[in-house]
Design a protein around this motif. Structure first.
Motif, PDB file in Angstrom:
ATOM      1  N   SER A   1     -62.114 -43.692   3.116  1.00  0.00           N
ATOM      2  CA  SER A   1     -61.729 -42.302   2.862  1.00  0.00           C
ATOM      3  C   SER A   1     -62.659 -41.737   1.800  1.00  0.00           C
ATOM      4  O   SER A   1     -63.021 -42.431   0.855  1.00  0.00           O
ATOM      5  CB  SER A   1     -60.292 -42.279   2.338  1.00  0.00           C
TER       6      SER A   1
ATOM      7  N   THR B   1     -60.470 -32.221  -0.400  1.00  0.00           N
ATOM      8  CA  THR B   1     -60.620 -32.589   0.999  1.00  0.00           C
ATOM      9  C   THR B   1     -59.385 -32.099   1.740  1.00  0.00           C
ATOM     10  O   THR B   1     -58.265 -32.454   1.365  1.00  0.00           O
ATOM     11  CB  THR B   1     -60.722 -34.118   1.119  1.00  0.00           C
TER      12      THR B   1
ATOM     13  N   GLY C   1     -60.079 -34.620   7.603  1.00  0.00           N
ATOM     14  CA  GLY C   1     -60.900 -35.828   7.677  1.00  0.00           C
ATOM     15  C   GLY C   1     -62.371 -35.511   7.867  1.00  0.00           C
ATOM     16  O   GLY C   1     -63.246 -36.276   7.467  1.00  0.00           O
TER      17      GLY C   1
ATOM     18  N   ASP D   1     -61.452 -43.398  10.462  1.00  0.00           N
ATOM     19  CA  ASP D   1     -60.960 -43.733   9.120  1.00  0.00           C
ATOM     20  C   ASP D   1     -59.547 -43.189   8.913  1.00  0.00           C
ATOM     21  O   ASP D   1     -58.977 -42.532   9.801  1.00  0.00           O
ATOM     22  CB  ASP D   1     -61.896 -43.182   8.036  1.00  0.00           C
TER      23      ASP D   1
ATOM     24  N   GLN E   1     -58.042 -40.675   6.002  1.00  0.00           N
ATOM     25  CA  GLN E   1     -58.572 -39.851   4.926  1.00  0.00           C
ATOM     26  C   GLN E   1     -57.442 -39.238   4.104  1.00  0.00           C
ATOM     27  O   GLN E   1     -56.495 -38.683   4.665  1.00  0.00           O
ATOM     28  CB  GLN E   1     -59.447 -38.743   5.528  1.00  0.00           C
TER      29      GLN E   1
END
Ligand code: SER
Length: 877
Positions: A25, A39, A42, A63, A65
């Motif tokens: 992440s 953020t 993702g 991933d 995130q």
């Protein structure tokens, strides 16, 4: 029951089996993107891959995130806790294709994962596809529809408008049509009563979106147009907490094992039960369980709560949580910091940064809670006052705004308290003030950027060849790849991007380079260099006439050299602090420029003089050892095994730059510029050590030429003192003697002044007049200072009962006035010395002042008005 940890792992394993590389992440706090603070999806960390600024080393990645959606385009804060499926911080599971597979595979795999791996019943799933948009000239997403038809009945494929089925990162940036997957979690009876399709995207708490597959094809420009991207990409995001809820068969995200431990911990502390109902108490449980994650992870990634920008977002989330436990769980002590360890422990294998900093993060949260609880209490007193004085059953908009702005009271809290007291809040007036404030701060901070003017399409270079070559070169010939105009605080300037550049862009605390550009002999200074994601942006005040000409780009070498000295010094200092204070010391902020270094680090107490001098001595020893600075590029894992210090909240790539100053002393991951060997630093002096925030200390230090200058200044000061004291043999003894004499003289002077004042007072008492039954004295007197004048006015009360005195003095050409009024006259005649001074005297003598009802003073500029001042007060009496 399958655990949330296993669900996360299944997701990652599934995409690994489809050729995806699993990546970590990115930090939740963003550093180099002017359009975003946190953020929020993702895909943020991959923005440059989508835009074609950079090429991803892997064409397929996946991933989980950490995301935060509480500011900007995507903001869910007010919903959080009130409903059961929105969050501030949440995990977004994602898979990406960078110019590789597209709709066919993305759709097929999402279906396979949900229905085969996770075994979600097919008859509970619905999908939406983009119906097209005539205004934007965008067609219906037939391709997605065709792909879906292979897997799901046609009546479960629904059409969606731009709002839901065209995903955009922000006002500008990568975007494209998307297809969403929704799950109907209602009971069989409910499902029999109404068709799930009718509830899709209609805020039904049991019919929820879990996965969004975006087909990124465009870049939204500032002027609103959509520019097709060089390649087509897939960007998917699945809400982890929602997925877990569906798979674990729960009605609420908060009933899953993602939140259950935290909720149990809260229950134990407040001695109440989470009953899952819609009561305010249940909402409070959810708010706390949600907010502690956002607050904890943001602080762990380097964002301390503060009064501005990203820090204020975190402060607001924290205050919302405090307000909920204070008001609805009836808990008046700091609570959040107590549950942090539960969250840290739960995520230790997924996001270990919180567990690694539990003590620090706890301390920051606790102090922040304590401070806000104090404010909250003051605010509640203020509310009581407002309730007592409310006119027409209404609390005014300005008062509500003050509560919001100064005391951190959300408007719904004020409204709630108002309702409990049969009052209302003038909401329209409040909203108006709020809007005005927003506009003010937008005007103060807004940065307007025009779209890039692209001169060289692919940058004229191999994709991924480094654009920064300034570790080795400080001057080179290059070309402008693109440029744009920007406007900040009303001032216009320009940003230029080159094919390659020797200019270091601000990062890792090190300031951006300045220097000069020469376009065919036309000189354009570079005022700063910054990063925007991975783009290196050079700031200039003007544009050259011939912007397409080859440009000679030259960094200011001296400034760079002294900056490098301070950067290398920062590494030596960091290592010394960890040795002297302990390994809990971690970098929390850094500024490095040509004049000094500023280093913030986690530590819980003020450093003692002895610790400071130990650190200084250790660094200077390392400087004298003249250690060669070795810089290597290594795979990240290898660097970490060497013992390299990495910073929390920093995004590192697979290959990292490692700066070593004696492998047994300092190894750091760092992209900054450094000296060749430590001897170049000359000397380090710590100028000061202070507190910045709870658990964070700050050192300011100078090195090299700046240290020499600093010491010169100090020696010069000392020389001057010596000279003034006629060069005594022992300076400190001479100063002590002087101070002793001085205090002796002061005492004598005070004694004499007091005697003199008695004389002046006796004279004044002879000059009293009676006006309207009150003793009045108005005189210009001779005194040495303003304090004596004040004392004189005050002491008259020892001799007089009902009096008004106005005493003036001209001290060194400046007018001073003191007004004294006995308490009896204050009461009987409604006179107020403070008001008289402020409203009548201060303007007259062109100055300022204030005080109490019985005694107030003013000082000013116009000494010719003293008699007029006396007449004024007499007139008032
Ligand atoms: N970017 C899309 C979203 O945030 C999919 O990941 O919804």
């Amino acid at each position: 029951m399958i655990t949330s940890a296993a669900i996360r792992q299944h997701f990652l394993d599934f995409f690994k089996s489809k050729g995806h590389v699993i990546v970590p992440s990115a930090p939740i706090v963003l550093k180099n993107d002017p359009t975003l603070k946190f953020t929020n999806a993702g895909m943020n960390q991959f923005k440059d891959f989508f835009l074609g600024n950079k090429q991803s080393p892997n064409k397929r990645v996946a991933d989980t995130q950490k995301c935060l959606r509480v500011s900007g385009k995507h903001n869910d804060l007010e919903e959080v806790g009130v409903d059961t499926y929105h969050h501030t911080m949440f995990e977004m599971l994602g898979n990406w294709s960078f110019g590789d597979y597209f709709k066919k595979e993305a759709i097929e795999w999402s279906w396979e994962l949900l229905t085969t791996v996770f075994q979600i019943p097919k008859d509970r799933l619905y999908v939406t596809i983009f119906e097209g948009d005539a205004k934007e000239n965008l067609p219906k997403d037939e391709e997605a529809a065709t792909e879906w038809k292979k897997w799901i009945a046609e009546d479960r494929i629904l059409l969606g408008k731009k709002k839901d089925n065209f995903w955009e990162m922000g006002d500008t940036g990568p975007c494209g049509p998307c297809t969403e997957i929704h799950v109907d979690c209602r009971s069989d009876e409910e499902r029999a009563q109404s068709d799930g399709a009718s509830h899709v995207n209609n805020d039904h708490p049991q019919v929820i979106e879990i996965w969004n597959n975006v087909f990124i094809q465009f870049n939204r420009l500032k002027n609103g147009t959509l520019e097709p991207l060089p390649a087509k990409h897939v960007d998917t995001g699945m809400g982890f907490e929602r997925l877990v809820r569906v798979i674990q068969g729960k009605q609420s995200n908060y009933d899953t094992d993602v939140f259950s431990e935290t909720i149990a911990a809260i229950g134990n502390i407040v001695n109440k039960k989470y009953d899952g109902s819609d009561s305010r108490q249940a909402i409070a449980f959810r708010v706390l369980a949600d907010h502690i994650r956002a607050i904890g992870f943001a602080i762990a990634d380097g964002q301390l709560p503060s009064n501005t920008e990203a820090g204020y977002v975190i402060r607001r989330i924290l205050r919302r949580a405090v307000r909920y436990y204070y008001s609805y769980l009836d808990y008046k002590q700091p609570l959040l910091h107590q549950i942090l360890p539960v969250v840290a422990h739960q995520f230790k294998d997924v996001f270990p940064e919180l567990q690694a900093q539990t003590d620090f993060v706890k301390k920051v949260i606790k102090e922040e809670e304590e401070a806000f609880l104090r404010t909250l209490e003051k605010g509640l007193k203020k509310v009581d006052e407002l309730i007592a004085t409310a006119a027409n059953g209404t609390i005014g908009g300005s008062a509500a705004f003050e509560l919001y702005d100064t005391f951190g009271f959300p408007i719904d809290l004020t409204e709630l308290i108002a309702r409990e007291n049969n009052l209302t809040v003038d909401r329209a007036a409040f909203d108006k003030e709020l809007l005005e404030q927003k506009n003010r701060s937008r005007a103060a901070t807004s940065l307007e950027t025009e779209d890039w003017v692209v001169l060289v399409k692919d940058g004229g270079k191999e994709n991924n060849s480094p654009s920064f070559v300034g570790y080795e070169m400080l001057e080179l010939q290059t070309k402008v790849q693109k440029y744009r105009k920007i406007k900040a605080k009303g001032k216009e300037s320009f940003q230029l991007v080159f094919n390659t550049t020797p200019f270091y862009a601000e990062s890792g605390g090190q300031v951006g380079d300045t220097g000069i550009l020469s376009f065919d002999g036309e000189m354009v200074p570079v005022t700063d260099t910054k990063k925007e994601n991975d783009l290196i942006v050079h700031f200039t005040d003007t544009l050259p006439v011939n912007i397409t000409a080859p440009v000679d780009a030259k960094v200011d070498v001296e400034r760079r050299k002294h900056t490098a000295i301070h950067h290398s010094a920062t590494h030596l200092l960091h290592a010394a602090l960890r040795r002297v204070l302990g390994t809990h010391v971690a970098q929390k902020g850094s500024l490095v420029n040509d004049e000094y270094l500023r280093f913030d680090f986690s530590h819980f107490a003020k450093m003692t003089d002895e610790e400071i001098s130990k650190v200084e001595m250790m660094v200077n020893e390392k400087i004298r050892e003249n250690i060669p600075v070795v810089i290597k590029e290594l795979p990240k894992e290898e660097a970490l095994q060497l013992g390299a210090m990495a910073l929390f909240g920093e995004k590192y790539s697979d290959v990292v730059r490692v700066v070593i100053m004696d492998p047994n002393y300092s190894i750091e991951l760092c992209g900054g510029t450094h000296v060749g060997s430590t001897g170049e630093l000359g000397l380090l002096r710590i100028k000061q050590e202070t507190a910045v925030a709870a658990g964070v200390r700050r050192i300011e230090a100078v090195c090299g030429l700046a240290a020499e200058k600093y010491i010169d200044e100090q020696i010069n000061d000392l020389k001057q003192v010596k000279q003034s004291l006629k060069n005594p043999k022992e300076l400190s003894k001479a100063v002590d003697q002087l101070l002793a004499e001085n205090s002796e003289l002061k005492k004598k002077l005070e004694h004499l002044e007091n005697r003199m004042l008695v004389g002046v007072r006796n004279e004044l008492l002879q000059k009293d007049q009676i006006i309207n039954g009150v003793t009045y004295i108005g005189e210009i007197v001779e005194v040495g200072n303003a304090d004596a004048l004040k004392k004189l006015a005050f002491d008259l009360k020892n001799n007089l009962n009902d009096y008004v005195a106005v005493l003036c003095a001209n001290i060194g050409g400046k007018p001073f006035v003191a007004v004294g009024i006995s308490d009896t006259v204050v009461a009987a005649k409604q006179l107020d010395a403070g008001k008289i001074i402020k409203e009548h005297i201060a303007p007259l003598i062109k100055g300022g002042g204030g005080g109490q009802k019985n005694l107030a003073t003013a000082g000013g500029q116009d000494a010719s008005q003293l008699s007029a001042a006396i007449e004024k007060v007499k007139g008032l009496l």
